[in-house]
Design an enzyme around this catalytic site. Structure first.
Site, mmCIF file in Angstrom:
data_model
loop_
_atom_site.group_PDB
_atom_site.id
_atom_site.type_symbol
_atom_site.label_atom_id
_atom_site.label_comp_id
_atom_site.label_asym_id
_atom_site.label_seq_id
_atom_site.Cartn_x
_atom_site.Cartn_y
_atom_site.Cartn_z
ATOM 1 N N ASP A 103 0.759 -1.159 -0.191
ATOM 2 C CA ASP A 103 0.015 0.188 0.119
ATOM 3 C C ASP A 103 0.788 1.243 0.046
ATOM 4 O OD1 ASP A 103 -2.287 -1.423 0.066
ATOM 5 O OD2 ASP A 103 -2.913 -1.296 1.946
ATOM 6 N N THR A 125 3.686 -8.361 -1.940
ATOM 7 C CA THR A 125 3.977 -8.702 -0.310
ATOM 8 C C THR A 125 3.387 -10.050 0.086
ATOM 9 O OG1 THR A 125 2.744 -7.889 1.695
ATOM 10 C CG2 THR A 125 1.445 -7.639 -0.336
ATOM 11 N N ASP A 127 1.529 -10.964 2.685
ATOM 12 C CA ASP A 127 0.570 -10.866 3.318
ATOM 13 C C ASP A 127 -0.810 -10.913 2.537
ATOM 14 O OD1 ASP A 127 2.233 -10.635 5.676
ATOM 15 O OD2 ASP A 127 1.944 -8.526 6.026
ATOM 16 N N MET A 169 3.402 -14.737 9.662
ATOM 17 C CA MET A 169 3.416 -13.089 9.521
ATOM 18 C C MET A 169 1.900 -13.155 8.910
ATOM 19 S SD MET A 169 6.879 -11.886 7.612
ATOM 20 C CE MET A 169 8.174 -11.739 8.784
ATOM 21 N N GLY A 170 1.626 -11.825 9.184
ATOM 22 C CA GLY A 170 0.474 -11.305 8.616
ATOM 23 C C GLY A 170 -0.115 -10.415 9.697
ATOM 24 N N ARG A 171 0.495 -9.038 9.564
ATOM 25 C CA ARG A 171 0.287 -7.981 10.638
ATOM 26 C C ARG A 171 -1.245 -7.553 10.560
ATOM 27 N NH1 ARG A 171 3.795 -4.716 8.663
ATOM 28 N NH2 ARG A 171 2.402 -3.254 7.703
ATOM 29 N N ALA A 186 -3.914 -27.851 10.842
ATOM 30 C CA ALA A 186 -4.031 -27.284 12.035
ATOM 31 C C ALA A 186 -5.342 -27.319 12.692
ATOM 32 C CB ALA A 186 -3.859 -25.678 11.837
ATOM 33 N N ARG A 254 9.300 -15.172 4.587
ATOM 34 C CA ARG A 254 9.706 -14.206 3.316
ATOM 35 C C ARG A 254 10.499 -14.579 2.337
ATOM 36 N NH1 ARG A 254 10.200 -8.271 5.709
ATOM 37 N NH2 ARG A 254 8.148 -7.871 5.963
#
Length: 339
Positions: A103, A125, A127, A169-171, A186, A254
């Site tokens: 973004d 990205t 994410d 990851m994954g803010r 999971a 990453r």
């Protein structure tokens, strides 16, 4: 258009190199010179710009990260930084820019276009949280890497009868957690888009063991909720008595060679960005929707299909914020064999 530049900005993502390669090779085929900008907008402002040719990109398709390197450069949000960057572009006779990133990178592309330098954004990205596209460059690889790691954690969890909280990851988005969690089997997936009850989490762990249905338990946690260590501590406070471990996959997700899908997606988008610049089109972002390339205005109104709008006080807002697929969360609950 005779000369264009390409840069990568923000967090690195597998497939960025494939996108750069596609931009270079497509541009050369159209008789357009290409320049690389090192370290994103920071390199633009500092004049860290160099000529790219086919030889420079011949061996980068399978490489992770970005050979142009990347940097976060908040100064480019200010007019002074933008004008310095434009001055450097003019020195090299550059007429358009391909920006690969998230973004914040798109905001920079929008500003360049406003200053008369057409810029096209590509979603880079892991994410998968960029509006205007179903999938981002790097997401598929990140999910594959996380799934492989989770498979290995399943092995050791089963061997010792342990409970694991695994942070990925994954803010702001739970896409990686959801996809990798389902792919690895999971037991519970915790994401920012969905509320959770720590007492319910603990109850499911306890009843799974007591019923004999579970010999181990895996909880995948998106980092945007909280860290794995903190979550595990909250579980203990809520009465968890299992042999509990917390681990964070971190930046491992990453890195690595991009998957075939990420390479193809990045190549497709990169070539299309050159087509747009050749026509003098800027201020747009390329995405994929229903397996077809789409273009969205970066700035405008939601009704126009623009990704961002400006408030009266000049603040940039997202028109239709990305949300992870919560139907996938429901799918995982139905497969986890937990009441």
């Amino acid at each position: 258009m005779k000369r264009i530049a390409v840069l990568t900005s923000g967090g690195d993502a597998p497939g960025m190199n494939a996108a750069v390669r596609a931009v270079v090779l497509k541009a050369i085929s159209e008789g357009i010179e290409v320049f690389g900008i090192n370290r994103g907008y920071a390199g633009m402002v500092e004049g860290d710009i160099f000529k790219l040719d086919a030889k420079r990109v011949e061996n980068i398709l399978s490489r992770g990260g970005t050979f142009l390197q990347s940097a976060r450069y908040p100064e480019f949000a200010q007019l002074e930084g933008q004008l310095k960057g434009i001055e450097q572009l003019k020195k090299y006779g550059i007429e358009g820019v391909v920006v690969i990133g998230g973004d914040g990178s798109y905001h920079g592309a929008m500003r360049l276009t406003e200053h008369g330098f057409p810029a096209v954004g590509l979603p880079g990205t892991i994410d998968n949280d960029i509006v205007g596209t179903d999938y981002t460059i790097g997401f598929d690889t990140a999910v594959a890497t996380a799934t492989e790691a989770l498979d290995k954690i399943q092995d050791t969890a089963f061997s010792h009868g342990r409970t694991f909280v695994v942070e990925v990851m994954g803010r702001n988005a739970g896409d990686i957690a959801l996809w990798a969690g389902i792919a690895s089997g999971a037991d519970q997936i915790i994401v920012p888009e969905e509320e959770y009850d720590i007492n319910e989490v603990v109850r499911k762990v306890k009843e799974g063991y007591e019923s004999g249905e579970k010999s181990h338990h895996i909880i995948v946690l998106a980092e945007g909720v909280m860290g794995a260590e903190e979550f595990a501590a909250k579980m203990k406070e809520a009465g968890d008595t299992s042999d509990l471990r917390a681990t964070n996959l971190g930046h491992v997700i990453r890195g690595g060679s991009p998957t075939a899908r990420d390479r193809v997606l990045a190549s497709w988008m990169g070539a299309h960005a050159v087509d747009l610049l050749k026509e003098g089109i800027g201020g747009v972002a390329v995405g994929i929707h229903n397996e077809q390339l789409v273009e969205s205005p970066i700035l405008g109104t939601a009704e126009e299909g623009a990704l961002f709008s400006l408030t009266e006080d000049g603040k940039i807002i997202v028109n239709n914020p990305h949300k992870a697929r919560l139907d996938f969360a429901e799918l995982n609950r139905s497969l986890a064999n937990l009441k």
